[in-house]
Design an enzyme around this catalytic site. Structure first.
Site, PDB file in Angstrom:
ATOM      1  N   GLU A  76      19.612 -47.823  35.288  1.00 52.16           N
ATOM      2  CA  GLU A  76      19.798 -47.902  33.827  1.00 52.16           C
ATOM      3  C   GLU A  76      20.627 -49.119  33.442  1.00 52.16           C
ATOM      4  OE1 GLU A  76      18.121 -46.078  31.866  1.00 52.16           O
ATOM      5  OE2 GLU A  76      17.635 -44.254  32.972  1.00 52.16           O
ATOM      6  N   ASP A 217       7.342 -44.438  37.561  1.00 55.92           N
ATOM      7  CA  ASP A 217       6.708 -45.278  36.534  1.00 55.92           C
ATOM      8  C   ASP A 217       6.996 -46.780  36.583  1.00 55.92           C
ATOM      9  OD1 ASP A 217       9.313 -44.629  35.822  1.00 55.92           O
ATOM     10  OD2 ASP A 217       8.849 -43.864  33.834  1.00 55.92           O
ATOM     11  N   GLU A 306       7.050 -33.739  26.628  1.00 56.73           N
ATOM     12  CA  GLU A 306       7.470 -34.352  27.888  1.00 56.73           C
ATOM     13  C   GLU A 306       6.467 -34.060  28.999  1.00 56.73           C
ATOM     14  OE1 GLU A 306       9.346 -36.823  27.596  1.00 56.73           O
ATOM     15  OE2 GLU A 306      11.255 -36.281  28.518  1.00 56.73           O
ATOM     16  N   GLU A 327       6.658 -44.931  24.976  1.00 54.88           N
ATOM     17  CA  GLU A 327       5.557 -45.366  25.847  1.00 54.88           C
ATOM     18  C   GLU A 327       4.178 -45.417  25.183  1.00 54.88           C
ATOM     19  OE1 GLU A 327       8.033 -43.454  26.829  1.00 54.88           O
ATOM     20  OE2 GLU A 327       8.956 -44.611  28.463  1.00 54.88           O
ATOM     21  N   THR A 431      11.201 -53.108  31.350  1.00 56.25           N
ATOM     22  CA  THR A 431      10.818 -51.728  31.067  1.00 56.25           C
ATOM     23  C   THR A 431      11.624 -51.112  29.927  1.00 56.25           C
ATOM     24  OG1 THR A 431      10.295 -49.590  32.070  1.00 56.25           O
ATOM     25  CG2 THR A 431      12.343 -50.636  32.778  1.00 56.25           C
TER      26      THR A 431
HETATM   27  C1  DMJ Z   1      13.431 -46.219  28.955  1.00 55.88           C
HETATM   28  O1  DMJ Z   1      14.758 -46.284  29.311  1.00 55.88           O
HETATM   29  C2  DMJ Z   1      12.584 -47.058  29.851  1.00 55.88           C
HETATM   30  O2  DMJ Z   1      11.356 -47.293  29.267  1.00 55.88           O
HETATM   31  C3  DMJ Z   1      12.385 -46.436  31.205  1.00 55.88           C
HETATM   32  O3  DMJ Z   1      11.526 -47.184  32.013  1.00 55.88           O
HETATM   33  C4  DMJ Z   1      11.815 -45.065  31.044  1.00 55.88           C
HETATM   34  N1  DMJ Z   1      12.558 -44.251  30.133  1.00 55.88           N
HETATM   35  C5  DMJ Z   1      12.996 -44.790  28.873  1.00 55.88           C
HETATM   36  C6  DMJ Z   1      12.064 -44.564  27.705  1.00 55.88           C
HETATM   37  O4  DMJ Z   1      11.347 -43.422  27.713  1.00 55.88           O
END
Ligand code: DMJ
EC number: 3.2.1.-
Length: 519
Positions: A76, A217, A306, A327, A431
């Site tokens: 994170e 992912d 979810e 997403e 991401t």
């Molecule tokens: C974000 O922090 C990023 O996209 C991560 O890759 C997945 N989760 C969250 C959003 O859903």
């Protein structure tokens, strides 16, 4: 939407990491570094608010300190903090910030990103090179830290770390990211799949579900985007196994990584990035069909739960909520760009209306749990990603969509004809939706290569009569390329991105001086 959430954060929560929209206050969550402000910084510029961008960039420089006794998630912190700061650094010129000489290869926001990333490096000091999931920013990895990390936690570094290495000239970051990717790749099963959680010391797979959602992912996302950004085709080798074993009727299921048998016939909302990613690979038909599947789920519930059981056609118990995730909107943005089909704009309208209706409170937006409770939390990705992708979906000519023509003499280090054309290669979103500029990487990489060439020439000249060749040249970014591919021998693909920067020796020749290896 943005300013309702952003102003609520500033008024009620700053300098904490996140806003608590029900109690109108703040809390530290992923660290203690005003996370929402860092994550939201580049969205300010996306919306065109240069003055606020400038104000916040200088507040962050004055107030954020990464020298703190805090256990932080390596993943994170990388995607939100390092990614957010790198992106803000690369957008600083567009935001009208005063630039120091040498930008984009140096600058205060870049130094902050580097500072944060250095705090993560102890996590990579493992026998395999795969990182621990958590690191204490002051003390390093705790001796009691679990060695079990999720796949995404191992393989989601190459974009930020290669950017750092190529901008700063320090290869350490890119090297550790590549080493982790290579180690992970080696652990794949005989049928080519990786699982969900791995013991990074013993390399034993602890959770053996293979799929494209939670826990995995962004590993796939970074292989594709890393290949695009670094022009490194070998990062793409994974795709076949996923398509062969987990795709059924354009849904993606979870399968046992060794046998390929279905373990969970579930669609997770985190998986909705996949059609967008597939469009980057040119797999447009299947991306469109997968998107339609996911959009049908959105229409069924007015949001993406979810977890959704595909055979039952319904949500999974305790996983009904929609925590403001980006997403599906992200995929809609890519597919609208690729097809021009207004279905994707309709998804945008649906998302906007749902969020306004379900999640809006006087103090920002809450995560919706769908079990008659609202979670007192607004994750920073709501401002960094969800709103950014919504905005970009409805602004198809935005500069972040590519085709940049920033060749306005912004970077003159190359001297005559050495101007670097920033934005020329489009932008790659990390991401957390932080845009990175591949042209800047290439240009700073060249700059670094030039420095190396000059050093080599000077070294040769300082050894009169010596016939010895200068040491081998470093690759772009100052690092010896360390491909993750398992094939013997290294395939070097010449960069497709081009910057109008001549090799250093050619520029010297133009000036009438001939300093080459052979003279
Ligand atoms: C974000 O922090 C990023 O996209 C991560 O890759 C997945 N989760 C969250 C959003 O859903």
């Amino acid at each position: 939407m943005f300013y309702h959430a952003y102003n609520s954060y500033l008024d009620n929560a700053f300098p904490y990491d996140e806003l608590r929209p029900l109690t109108c206050d703040g809390q530290d969550t992923w660290g203690s570094f005003s996370l929402t402000l860092i994550d939201a910084l580049d969205t300010l510029l996306v919306l065109g608010n240069r003055t606020e961008f400038q104000r916040v960039a200088s507040i962050l420089q004055d107030t954020v300190d990464f020298d703190i006794d805090v256990n932080a998630s390596v993943f994170e912190t990388n995607i939100r903090v390092v990614g957010g700061l790198l992106s803000a650094h690369l957008l600083a010129k567009r935001a009208g910030m005063e630039l120091e000489p040498g930008w984009p290869c140096s600058g205060p926001l870049l130094r902050m990103a580097e500072d944060a990333a250095r705090k993560l490096l102890p996590a990579f000091e493992t026998p395999t090179g795969m990182p621990y999931g958590t690191v204490n920013l002051l003390r390093g990895v705790s001796p009691t830290e679990t060695p079990v990390t999720c796949t995404a936690g191992v393989g989601t570094f190459i974009l930020e770390f290669a950017t750092l290495s190529r901008l700063t000239g320090d290869p350490t970051f890119e090297n550790v990211a590549r080493r982790a990717l290579r180690a992970l790749w080696k652990t794949r099963s005989d049928i080519g799949l990786v699982g969900n959680h791995i013991d990074i010391v013993s390399t034993k797979w602890v959770a053996q579900d293979a799929g494209i959602g939670a826990g995995v992912d962004s590993y796939f996302e970074y292989l594709v985007k890393g290949a695009v950004m670094l022009q490194d085709e070998e990062l793409l080798t994974y795709d076949r196994a996923i398509q062969n074993y987990t795709r059924f009727d354009d849904w993606y299921l979870w399968v046992q990584m060794h046998k390929g048998t279905v373990s969970m016939p579930i669609f997770q909302s985190l998986e909705a990035f996949w059609p967008g990613l597939q469009s980057l690979l040119g797999n447009l038909d299947s991306a469109v069909r997968t998107f339609q599947n996911y959009y049908s789920v959105w229409r069924q519930f007015g949001g993406l739960p979810e977890f959704y059981s595909i055979p039952q056609g319904y949500t999974v118990d305790k996983r009904e909520g929609y925590p403001l995730r980006p997403e599906l909107i992200e995929s809609a943005m890519y597919l609208f760009r690729a097809t021009g089909d207004h279905t994707y704009l309709q998804l945008g309208v649906d998302a906007l209306e749902s969020i306004e209706k379900i999640a809006k409170t006087p103090c920002g937006y809450v995560k919706d749990l769908r079990d008659h409770q609202l979670d007192n939390r607004m994750e920073s990705f709501f401002l960094a990603e969800t709103i950014k992708y919504l905005y970009l979906l409805f602004d198809p000519t935005h500069f972040l969509h590519g085709g940049g023509t920033e060749g306005d003499g912004s970077w003159e280090e190359g001297g005559e004809a050495g101007e670097c054309v920033l934005g020329a290669g489009g932008f790659i979103f990390n991401t957390e939706a932080h845009p990175l500029d591949p042209a800047a990487l290439y240009c700073c990489g060249r700059h670094d290569q030039d420095r190396q060439e000059l050093q080599d020439i000077l070294l040769t000249l300082s050894q009169p009569g010596s016939q010895s060749k200068p040491p081998p040249k470093q690759t772009e970014g100052g690092s010896q390329s360390e491909s993750i591919a398992l094939k013997p021998g290294e395939k070097k693909t010449p960069p497709l991105l081009s910057c109008p920067v001549q090799p250093f020796s050619a520029r010297l020749s133009i000036l009438g001086q001939v300093f080459t290896d052979n003279t």
